[in-house]
Design a protein around this motif. Structure first.
Motif, PDB file in Angstrom:
ATOM      1  N   PRO A   1       1.454   2.755  -5.148  1.00 32.50           N
ATOM      2  CA  PRO A   1       0.968   3.988  -5.797  1.00 32.50           C
ATOM      3  C   PRO A   1       2.045   4.689  -6.624  1.00 32.50           C
TER       4      PRO A   1
ATOM      5  N   GLY B   1       0.811  -1.215   0.000  1.00 28.99           N
ATOM      6  CA  GLY B   1       0.000   0.000   0.000  1.00 28.99           C
ATOM      7  C   GLY B   1       0.847   1.269   0.000  1.00 28.99           C
ATOM      8  N   ARG B   2       2.061   1.166   0.518  1.00 29.05           N
ATOM      9  CA  ARG B   2       2.968   2.325   0.510  1.00 29.05           C
ATOM     10  C   ARG B   2       3.747   2.437  -0.802  1.00 29.05           C
TER      11      ARG B   2
ATOM     12  N   VAL C   1      -5.117   2.550 -12.501  1.00 31.96           N
ATOM     13  CA  VAL C   1      -5.008   3.463 -11.357  1.00 31.96           C
ATOM     14  C   VAL C   1      -6.401   3.791 -10.819  1.00 31.96           C
TER      15      VAL C   1
ATOM     16  N   SER D   1      -7.767   0.877  -9.030  1.00 33.72           N
ATOM     17  CA  SER D   1      -7.113   0.759  -7.726  1.00 33.72           C
ATOM     18  C   SER D   1      -7.750   1.696  -6.716  1.00 33.72           C
ATOM     19  N   ILE D   2      -7.899   2.948  -7.091  1.00 37.68           N
ATOM     20  CA  ILE D   2      -8.419   3.960  -6.173  1.00 37.68           C
ATOM     21  C   ILE D   2      -9.876   3.676  -5.794  1.00 37.68           C
TER      22      ILE D   2
ATOM     23  N   VAL E   1      -8.142   0.092  -3.204  1.00 39.00           N
ATOM     24  CA  VAL E   1      -7.553   0.847  -2.096  1.00 39.00           C
ATOM     25  C   VAL E   1      -8.473   0.904  -0.875  1.00 39.00           C
TER      26      VAL E   1
ATOM     27  N   SER F   1      -6.941  -0.502   2.495  1.00 43.44           N
ATOM     28  CA  SER F   1      -6.762   0.387   3.642  1.00 43.44           C
ATOM     29  C   SER F   1      -7.376  -0.213   4.897  1.00 43.44           C
TER      30      SER F   1
ATOM     31  N   TYR G   1       2.621   2.559  -9.867  1.00 43.89           N
ATOM     32  CA  TYR G   1       1.530   2.712 -10.838  1.00 43.89           C
ATOM     33  C   TYR G   1       1.594   4.074 -11.517  1.00 43.89           C
ATOM     34  N   ILE G   2       1.669   5.108 -10.718  1.00 42.80           N
ATOM     35  CA  ILE G   2       1.663   6.461 -11.281  1.00 42.80           C
ATOM     36  C   ILE G   2       2.940   6.707 -12.068  1.00 42.80           C
TER      37      ILE G   2
END
Length: 145
Positions: free
Chosen positions: A56, A52-53, A89, A92-93, A97, A101, A59-60
Motif C-alpha cells: 500500500p 499486504g503490509r 490503487v 487493489s482496494i 485486497v 486479507s 502504490y500510494i
C-alpha cells in the motif's frame, strides 16, 4: 527537488513496483503453485501477509510522486500515468485486497473450501492490475523522452 530528479525518482519507484508485481504474477506464483502439498499455499499466505503490509505504501507513494511531478510541470503524459496508478490503487482496494486479507488470515488448519478459486480470482485480477501498471510505467517513462 528539481523536476528532473522528481522524474527519475518517480520512474524508478514505479518501475520497481511494476517489476515486483510482474515477478509475482509470472514467476513467484508459478513457482509456489508447483511446490508439493500445501507448501505453495503456505508461501502465498506468507506473501499475502508481508506484501499486504508493504505494497500500500509503495502504490500510494508512487502515485503521489507522479502527482507532484505532474503538478510541477511533468505534463499530460505524467498525468495519464498518475491516473493509471490511481486506477491500480482502486483495483487493489476493490478487487485484490479483500481476497488478500482473507488469505493472510488462513492457517494450515483453517483453509476454507474453495480456496483454489479464491487464489485463481486473485491471480486474474492481479494480471489485469499488472497490465495497468505496465501501461502507467510506459506512459510516465515516455514523458521524459
Amino acid at each position: 527537488m528539481t523536476t528532473q530528479v522528481l522524474a527519475v525518482v518517480t520512474i524508478v519507484a514505479v518501475g520497481m513496483l511494476v517489476g515486483v508485481e510482474f515477478s509475482v504474477a509470472f514467476f513467484v506464483n508459478a513457482i509456489l503453485n508447483a511446490l508439493p502439498g500445501d507448501m505453495g499455499l503456505r508461501g502465498r499466505m506468507a506473501g499475502a501477509k508481508l506484501l499486504g503490509r508493504v505494497m500500500p505504501f509503495w502504490y500510494i507513494g508512487s502515485a503521489v510522486l507522479g502527482a507532484v511531478w505532474a503538478a510541477t510541470g511533468g505534463g499530460g503524459l505524467v498525468l495519464v500515468g498518475v491516473i493509471l496508478l490511481a486506477l491500480s490503487v482502486v483495483m487493489s482496494i476493490v478487487l485484490l485486497v479483500p481476497i488478500n486479507s482473507r488469505v493472510a488470515k488462513w492457517d494450515e488448519t483453517g483453509v476454507p473450501e474453495g480456496w483454489r478459486g479464491q487464489l485463481g480470482a486473485w491471480d486474474r485480477y492481479h494480471y489485469a492490475r499488472v497490465a495497468v501498471l505496465v501501461a502507467a510505467l510506459a506512459v510516465v517513462a515516455s514523458a521524459v523522452a
